[in-house]
Design a protein around this motif. Sequence first.
Motif, PDB file in Angstrom:
ATOM      1  N   PHE A 129      81.197  60.186 -12.613  1.00 53.88           N
ATOM      2  CA  PHE A 129      81.457  59.543 -11.317  1.00 53.88           C
ATOM      3  C   PHE A 129      80.860  60.344 -10.167  1.00 53.88           C
ATOM      4  O   PHE A 129      80.223  59.784  -9.271  1.00 53.88           O
ATOM      5  CB  PHE A 129      82.965  59.369 -11.105  1.00 53.88           C
ATOM      6  CG  PHE A 129      83.315  58.859  -9.743  1.00 53.88           C
ATOM      7  CD1 PHE A 129      83.023  57.562  -9.375  1.00 53.88           C
ATOM      8  CD2 PHE A 129      83.941  59.685  -8.824  1.00 53.88           C
ATOM      9  CE1 PHE A 129      83.340  57.095  -8.117  1.00 53.88           C
ATOM     10  CE2 PHE A 129      84.273  59.224  -7.568  1.00 53.88           C
ATOM     11  CZ  PHE A 129      83.969  57.928  -7.206  1.00 53.88           C
ATOM     12  N   PHE A 187      86.384  52.821 -10.046  1.00 51.27           N
ATOM     13  CA  PHE A 187      85.799  53.551 -11.159  1.00 51.27           C
ATOM     14  C   PHE A 187      86.824  53.725 -12.280  1.00 51.27           C
ATOM     15  O   PHE A 187      86.534  53.456 -13.451  1.00 51.27           O
ATOM     16  CB  PHE A 187      85.300  54.920 -10.687  1.00 51.27           C
ATOM     17  CG  PHE A 187      84.957  55.855 -11.805  1.00 51.27           C
ATOM     18  CD1 PHE A 187      83.762  55.721 -12.480  1.00 51.27           C
ATOM     19  CD2 PHE A 187      85.828  56.852 -12.185  1.00 51.27           C
ATOM     20  CE1 PHE A 187      83.444  56.566 -13.528  1.00 51.27           C
ATOM     21  CE2 PHE A 187      85.520  57.707 -13.226  1.00 51.27           C
ATOM     22  CZ  PHE A 187      84.326  57.563 -13.897  1.00 51.27           C
ATOM     23  N   ALA A 223      80.023  52.632  -8.329  1.00 53.69           N
ATOM     24  CA  ALA A 223      81.243  53.183  -8.921  1.00 53.69           C
ATOM     25  C   ALA A 223      81.701  52.339 -10.109  1.00 53.69           C
ATOM     26  O   ALA A 223      82.112  52.877 -11.145  1.00 53.69           O
ATOM     27  CB  ALA A 223      82.348  53.277  -7.876  1.00 53.69           C
TER      28      ALA A 223
END
Length: 110
Positions: free
Chosen positions: A53, A95, A32
């Motif tokens: 993502f 992230f 991430a």
Amino acid sequence: MSAPNADAAAQRIYLPNIKHNSALLTVKFLSACLAGATAGILGLQNWLGFALFIASTLVTSACIYVINCKGRPAKYVPGGLWELVNPGQDNIFSFILTWTLFFGIVHVYD
């Protein structure tokens, strides 16, 4: 009759399995963060960053599914396949943090 369920529960508490699950969480976390850095450096905005993502989460989950779990995630992870694909709240925040950090560093004067 409850022996298979008790055996499966005892196997999840087994110390080497707990260490293995901790390593899996670390791999997902680092994936991430790497995806966030990539999205920031590339200058992705809005849904494109989140698409990166999701793609990185799916690729990481597929690698863990094939390499570490050998196609049987329920044996290694308490939640089974859903737990592998679930990005987790910590991972999405990591992230976003790395995405905004690298976006701000690279594209500060754009």
